[in-house]
Design an enzyme around this catalytic site. Structure first.
Site, PDB file in Angstrom:
ATOM      1  N   SER A 146      -9.582   1.551   2.921  1.00 52.60           N
ATOM      2  CA  SER A 146      -8.700   2.458   2.139  1.00 52.60           C
ATOM      3  C   SER A 146      -7.821   1.613   1.238  1.00 52.60           C
ATOM      4  O   SER A 146      -7.280   1.983   0.238  1.00 52.60           O
ATOM      5  CB  SER A 146      -8.133   3.597   2.800  1.00 52.60           C
ATOM      6  OG  SER A 146      -7.216   3.149   3.864  1.00 52.60           O
TER       7      SER A 146
ATOM      8  N   LYS B 132       0.715  -1.256  -0.006  1.00 55.50           N
ATOM      9  CA  LYS B 132       0.130  -0.129   0.067  1.00 55.50           C
ATOM     10  C   LYS B 132       0.911   1.434   0.013  1.00 55.50           C
ATOM     11  O   LYS B 132       1.884   1.303   0.855  1.00 55.50           O
ATOM     12  CB  LYS B 132      -0.836   0.117   1.270  1.00 55.50           C
ATOM     13  CG  LYS B 132      -2.083   1.229   1.169  1.00 55.50           C
ATOM     14  CD  LYS B 132      -2.839   0.838   2.774  1.00 55.50           C
ATOM     15  CE  LYS B 132      -3.925   1.864   2.665  1.00 55.50           C
ATOM     16  NZ  LYS B 132      -4.761   2.045   3.978  1.00 55.50           N
TER      17      LYS B 132
ATOM     18  N   SER C 243      -9.513  -0.388   7.301  1.00 58.02           N
ATOM     19  CA  SER C 243      -9.058  -0.574   5.996  1.00 58.02           C
ATOM     20  C   SER C 243      -8.435  -1.646   5.219  1.00 58.02           C
ATOM     21  O   SER C 243      -7.836  -1.586   4.321  1.00 58.02           O
ATOM     22  CB  SER C 243      -8.227   0.924   5.708  1.00 58.02           C
ATOM     23  OG  SER C 243      -8.909   1.799   5.474  1.00 58.02           O
TER      24      SER C 243
HETATM   25  N1  GLN Z   1     -12.926   4.247   6.371  1.00 56.44           N
HETATM   26  C1  GLN Z   1     -12.470   4.547   7.794  1.00 56.44           C
HETATM   27  C2  GLN Z   1     -12.288   6.026   7.377  1.00 56.44           C
HETATM   28  O1  GLN Z   1     -12.367   6.546   6.482  1.00 56.44           O
HETATM   29  C3  GLN Z   1     -11.323   3.870   7.982  1.00 56.44           C
HETATM   30  C4  GLN Z   1     -10.114   3.819   7.285  1.00 56.44           C
HETATM   31  C5  GLN Z   1      -9.097   3.307   7.727  1.00 56.44           C
HETATM   32  O2  GLN Z   1      -9.107   2.288   8.199  1.00 56.44           O
HETATM   33  N2  GLN Z   1      -7.860   3.807   7.377  1.00 56.44           N
HETATM   34  O3  GLN Z   1     -11.609   6.790   8.142  1.00 56.44           O
END
Ligand code: GLN
Length: 503
Positions: free
Chosen positions: A160, A85, A184
């Site tokens: 994400s 990532k 994410s």
């Molecule tokens: N969807 C959540 C957010 O937008 C979690 C994102 C994540 O775990 N990085 O913050």
């Protein structure tokens, strides 16, 4: 044989027997990327030449070990291709965090997890797409392009870490890393029929991970099956003196825990005997898609058939996880993102020589809408006069959420807690972009564990309308072994994880 389809342990067995080389394996993955990534769009950056060089080195090292009669003793990932990532710093390879503000950033150092993977012999194929600074649940917040779900190219792969999940589901890598601040790693795994593991907070070093919300961020393995997740966790876990919240505890033999469990001949029919599984009432509430609920309830019956006892538990503060997370994560983000000023490093929107104007223009253009929204929410929650009402209150509720889990594990004496990873299957691209609240709901079931600092894994458990459903298994802090055992037993008894998207 289609080498790109292999899991880590399958590839390792073939490498040990000299039936394939690291170069063949790497080429197969690169060919696969050539064939499908124009449609999937999982990778932001590819390093094909570098990967082939690394593969040649790996083959030379395999040959040395074999000559010495020590083929089984090579580093555990020698010659295995990986996708990382873009939130994770890779020395000499551009790292953008999905943001325009880092569009020219080439880290001068490796994250600790990268050092460990490099030492284990893994081969970097490329950096994967993601929501900007890991803020999002669909990868649509990337400042570069939208990644597509290999199961239906009109749908999101989750986020994400959507690029990592899509690359894995499309067999454009053997494994990947993601980061999980509130879901994410797990949510994109659920939406793509892959495995995603969020470790206990402190288990894996955050050194070199571009910070979003430091009290929540964790790196996690994304793999094609549970054994591979155990393998990668074993490699990346451990104390790091450079990272103050990294915990100084020995790293258990996660792979052995899963493997030993598998061996006992004759095949144990009830491997989950004595395992108590908690099923939280609050995770089956309104908003859960009926097809997802069906698949998860079926999965719980499978666990019971393997010897586990299922019992209802209650996590009464579940409803507060979302507002708590969306106060704390933006508050931390507003502080962490202050460093991007167009001066020290990264992108500069330099149309003025006036300092404030450079910063204003750089941040105005360098950050996307969701990132700006979070910085504003976070700065507001931390501001004098509102701190007590919002930030401090949210910290208190975070403790209540953690205590819900403590009560379930200690008073109710359950070993693991299971439920859905995501309330829905993959949604359509564009469907939620204009409605942040709808987008935030994608993580209702994954935020609490992050707030509590406890580990959780998502594994494939069925399909609804032809789209994958994920089962979430949650454990006590530092009890990843038990979580992996339950996940592995379920995986051995089912074949969902072997199903592949047709591309
Ligand atoms: N969807 C959540 C957010 O937008 C979690 C994102 C994540 O775990 N990085 O913050």
């Amino acid at each position: 044989m289609e080498l790109h389809r292999l899991t880590i342990h399958q590839a390792r067995a073939l490498l040990e027997k000299s039936e394939i080389s690291a170069t063949e394996l790497t080429r197969a993955v690169l060919d696969r990327i050539d064939a499908v990534d124009a449609r999937v769009k999982a990778y932001l950056t590819l390093v094909a030449e570098r990967a082939l060089d690394q593969a040649r080195d790996a083959d030379a090292r395999w040959a040395e070990y074999r000559r010495a009669g020590k083929g089984g003793e090579t580093p555990p990932l020698l010659g295995i291709p990986m996708a990382i990532k873009d939130e994770i710093c890779t020395r000499g390879v551009r790292t953008t965090a999905g943001s325009k503000i880092l569009n020219n950033f080439v880290p001068p150092y490796d994250a600790t997890v990268m050092e460990k993977l490099n030492a284990a012999g893994a081969i970097l194929i490329g950096k994967t797409n993601q929501d900007e600074f890991a803020m999002g649940s669909s990868t649509e917040n990337s400042r570069y392009f939208v990644t597509r779900n290999p199961w239906d190219l009109e749908r999101v792969p989750g986020g994400s870490s959507g690029g990592s999940a899509a690359a894995l589901a499309a067999d454009e890598t053997l494994f990947a890393l993601g980061t999980d601040t509130g879901g994410s790693v797990r949510q994109p795994a659920a939406l793509t029929n892959t495995v995603g593991l969020r470790p206990t907070y402190g288990r894996v070093s955050r050194y070199g991970i571009i910070a979003f919300a430091s009290s929540l961020d964790q790196v996690g393995p994304m793999t094609k099956d549970v054994r591979d997740a155990a393998t990668i966790l074993r490699v990346i876990a451990g104390h790091d003196p450079r990272e103050a919240t990294s915990v100084n505890l020995p790293v258990p033999d996660f792979v052995g825990a899963v493997g030993a469990f598998n061996k006992t001949p004759p095949q144990d029919k009830t491997p989950l005997q004595n395992m108590r599984v908690g099923v939280p009432r609050e995770y089956f509430a309104a908003g859960l898609q009926p097809g997802v609920e069906r698949a998860v309830r079926d999965a719980i019956r499978v666990l019971e058939s393997l010897g586990a006892t299922a019992q209802e538990v209650t996590l009464p503060h579940t409803d507060y996880a979302l507002p708590t997370y969306y106060l704390l994560a933006p508050a931390e983000a507003s502080a962490n993102l202050a460093r991007y000023d167009g001066v020290k490093y990264g992108y500069r929107h330099a149309e003025s020589n006036e300092m404030w104007e450079v910063m204003r223009a750089t941040r105005g253009d360098g950050f996307g809408a969701e990132v700006k929204r979070r910085i504003m929410l976070g700065a507001y929650a931390l501001s004098a006069g509102y701190y007590d009402a919002y930030y401090l209150k949210a910290q208190k509720v975070r403790t209540l959420i953690k205590q819900d889990f403590d009560r379930a594990f200690d008073a109710e004496r359950v070993d693991v807690i299971v439920g859905p990873t995501s309330p829905s299957v993959a949604f359509k691209i564009g469907e939620r972009v204009d409605d942040p609240l709808q987008m935030y709901l994608a993580d209702v079931f994954t935020l609490s564990q992050a707030l509590a600092g406890i580990p959780a894994i998502s594994i494939p458990c069925g399909f609804d309308q032809g789209l994958p459903v994920g089962l979430q298994i949650i454990a006590r802090a530092f009890d990843e072994e038990r979580m992996l055992r339950v996940a592995f037993a379920y995986e051995q008894a089912t074949e969902w994880h072997t199903r592949k998207a047709s591309l």
